[in-house]
Design an enzyme around this catalytic site. Sequence first.
Site, PDB file in Angstrom:
ATOM      1  N   ASP A   1       0.907  -1.187   0.022  1.00  0.00           N
ATOM      2  CA  ASP A   1       0.024   0.185  -0.154  1.00  0.00           C
ATOM      3  C   ASP A   1       0.837   1.226  -0.112  1.00  0.00           C
ATOM      4  O   ASP A   1       2.065   1.351   0.515  1.00  0.00           O
ATOM      5  CB  ASP A   1      -0.897   0.054   1.193  1.00  0.00           C
ATOM      6  CG  ASP A   1      -2.160   1.135   1.358  1.00  0.00           C
ATOM      7  OD1 ASP A   1      -2.686   1.163   0.485  1.00  0.00           O
ATOM      8  OD2 ASP A   1      -1.808   1.879   2.226  1.00  0.00           O
TER       9      ASP A   1
ATOM     10  N   GLU B   1       1.160  -0.629  -5.184  1.00  0.00           N
ATOM     11  CA  GLU B   1       0.323   0.495  -5.613  1.00  0.00           C
ATOM     12  C   GLU B   1       0.929   1.813  -5.389  1.00  0.00           C
ATOM     13  O   GLU B   1       1.320   2.483  -4.576  1.00  0.00           O
ATOM     14  CB  GLU B   1      -0.737   0.696  -4.136  1.00  0.00           C
ATOM     15  CG  GLU B   1      -1.879   1.655  -4.380  1.00  0.00           C
ATOM     16  CD  GLU B   1      -2.381   2.228  -3.212  1.00  0.00           C
ATOM     17  OE1 GLU B   1      -3.610   3.010  -3.366  1.00  0.00           O
ATOM     18  OE2 GLU B   1      -1.811   2.212  -2.329  1.00  0.00           O
TER      19      GLU B   1
END
Length: 735
Positions: A414, A467
């Site tokens: 993330d 990401e």
Amino acid sequence: MALRDTSLPETSGPVRTSGTALVGEERDRLLGGAYHDPHALLGAHPVPGGVLFRALRPNAREVSVLADGVRSPLVSEGDGLFSAVLPYPEIPAYELVVAYDDGEQTVHDPYRFPPALGELDLHLIREGRHEELWKALGAEPMTHEGVQGTRFTVWAPNAQGVRLAGEFTFWDGTQYPMRSLGAAGVWEVFLPGIGEGARYKFEITSRYGHRFLKADPMARLTEVPPDTASVVTSSRYAWNDAEWMAHRGDTPVHRAPMSVYEVHLPSWRPGLTYRELAGELPAYVRDLGFTHVELMPVAGHPFSGSWGYQVTSFYAPTPRLGSPDDFKFLVDALHRAGIGVIMDWVPAHFPKDDWALARFDGDPLYEPGDSRRAEHPDWGTYEFDFGRTEVRNFLVANAVYWCEEFHIDGLRVDAVASMLYLDYSRDSGQWAPNVFGGREDLDAVAFLQEMNATVYRRCPGVVTIAEESTAWEGVTRPTDSGGLGFGLKWNMGWMHDSLEYVQKEPVHRKYHHHEMTFSMVYAYSENYVLPISHDEVVHGKQALVSKMPGDWWQRRANHRAYLGFMWAHPGKQLLFMGQEFAQGAEWSEKHGPEWWLLGDDYHSAGDHRGMRDLVRDLNTVYRDAPALWQRDTDPAGFQWSMCDAADDNVFAFVRYGEDGTPLLAVSNFSPVVREDYRLWAPEQVTAWQEVLNTDAVRYGGSGVQVGDAGKLCPEDGRLRLTLPPLATVWLTPAR
């Protein structure tokens, strides 16, 4: 700790107590929780005339030494200290008999044991190279020197002292001070008789004299929030996925079919535990044909509304849904159903809860000391100090931990962009450049490279996914070529541009045609995943079907056409739960997907079931068509058939398998039927057949077909089709 009959004869030999009392600074520091070597003061030590025994047992009435069947009382020094010199020629095997107002206990003395952590472990911790850190730090039930108990270890290099507090001490740390094991900054104590289920924390005295309780950073089980204690645990799970694990890496992920169903476990079916989910989720995902699930963060987090993206317990699955072994049961069930498991992993930041990682030993430890780098400006959290070897080790070992201990097949990392740039969300003056004067966080780069290299080396078949929302070069390039080393990267550009396009009214789409074609300019710069994730269906962004223009039929048609375009586009696919059946409301973690839309008593259930049937068929045809996935990273596997039909809102392209077999995908994002539409098609194919049409009646469409397979013949290098309204069709060579 056992209760037993202690009516044994007392020692008949002389007991010397004068001069044995602990006095001065050492006594004050020991009782104040600020002593680095309590084992030097407590336990048994040879002295002239015998053996000095000293025990620290707050609230005890009496303490005696039990050795060779003889019970010898110690003398109270006050403040819970008891001591005496007993006439033994050497330290005997002994136990302590501790008398309280409500009875007696016979226990092993924790301070008679040598360290239960080896020198190699300490060396690797100090060097930041302990790839199995969870086996060295934290709470480890074990047999030590022939005695069962639990070894407790914690890294707190700036502390004056560390003590263990738990339900077994009524959360008073006085009784169990821990010893420092030297330059590694690790503190340790072995507690006999303490086993699984025991709740504990570390009581830390900072260099400034402040005292506070902290949860174990390495805890493998925690209390259910809002309670915050760590819990002693060990795994007894027996895996049944040996075949999956042996073959999951047979085909490199970028050359294999991959369609991902993103799931928030607590809300997919609210109220279900890990084991109950194992009875439903694998069957559902397998029925729809997805190859993988991606689980939003599973690691422990105190606030459920963070969806798991503010982690406090990096080594413990959230206990809201069950135990670590229960989570393993779910992963195992998914593997046995042929489904890979990707887990969201959050190494970019951590919350400031005072019982967790923040200022862990009274000083910045896991976070940088420079406030300009420590504070994450967007989320009110701390960033990790990627330049500190022990912190990098904590995170790299954590990535390995999930893959090895829980058989996770992929880590989706993330917020990578927030890690890579020193000036991320910061204004001028709020950040300092690196040693070369640039804005890149070189420590974060080194950490990501180390993490990826370590995971790929230790865990065959695992994929890491970034990401990353910027144009950082080489995210999926190997580390030995200077890249970050990820296997795949979320294509945020494709997601943003394509959603911008489909949200426009069809009459306006011709002015945004390039937003659907621009992705092919950079499609092979990285190995991509096309994500329609939870981030796109919350916070006022609307559910996917609700983004679309027009009436309800047109919205669903746009939704179907968009998914058909997405599944055919180069890259892997990811779809968030609820979007597979076109729920109209935004996702909420409080109630999850709107399953009632599929119910028998709902008048338009067929609309939603039709969408779900389409997703099932998309996955089925996709997996059976190597042209759609074998050459995802090879420019020769793609060719535009028509990319400039802006006025028609039409896109057409050909995908090729490794053997050259083509698949033609045509999307008509206009609400009109286009008769006798002409397209370029590969000349070697003389007839085509329709294998998927998002306008089919069974999906909720109007049923317009492209034509009979026998009539789909090239004329002058052109292919004539009937294009259904707001639809995508896939064609393959006729058999």
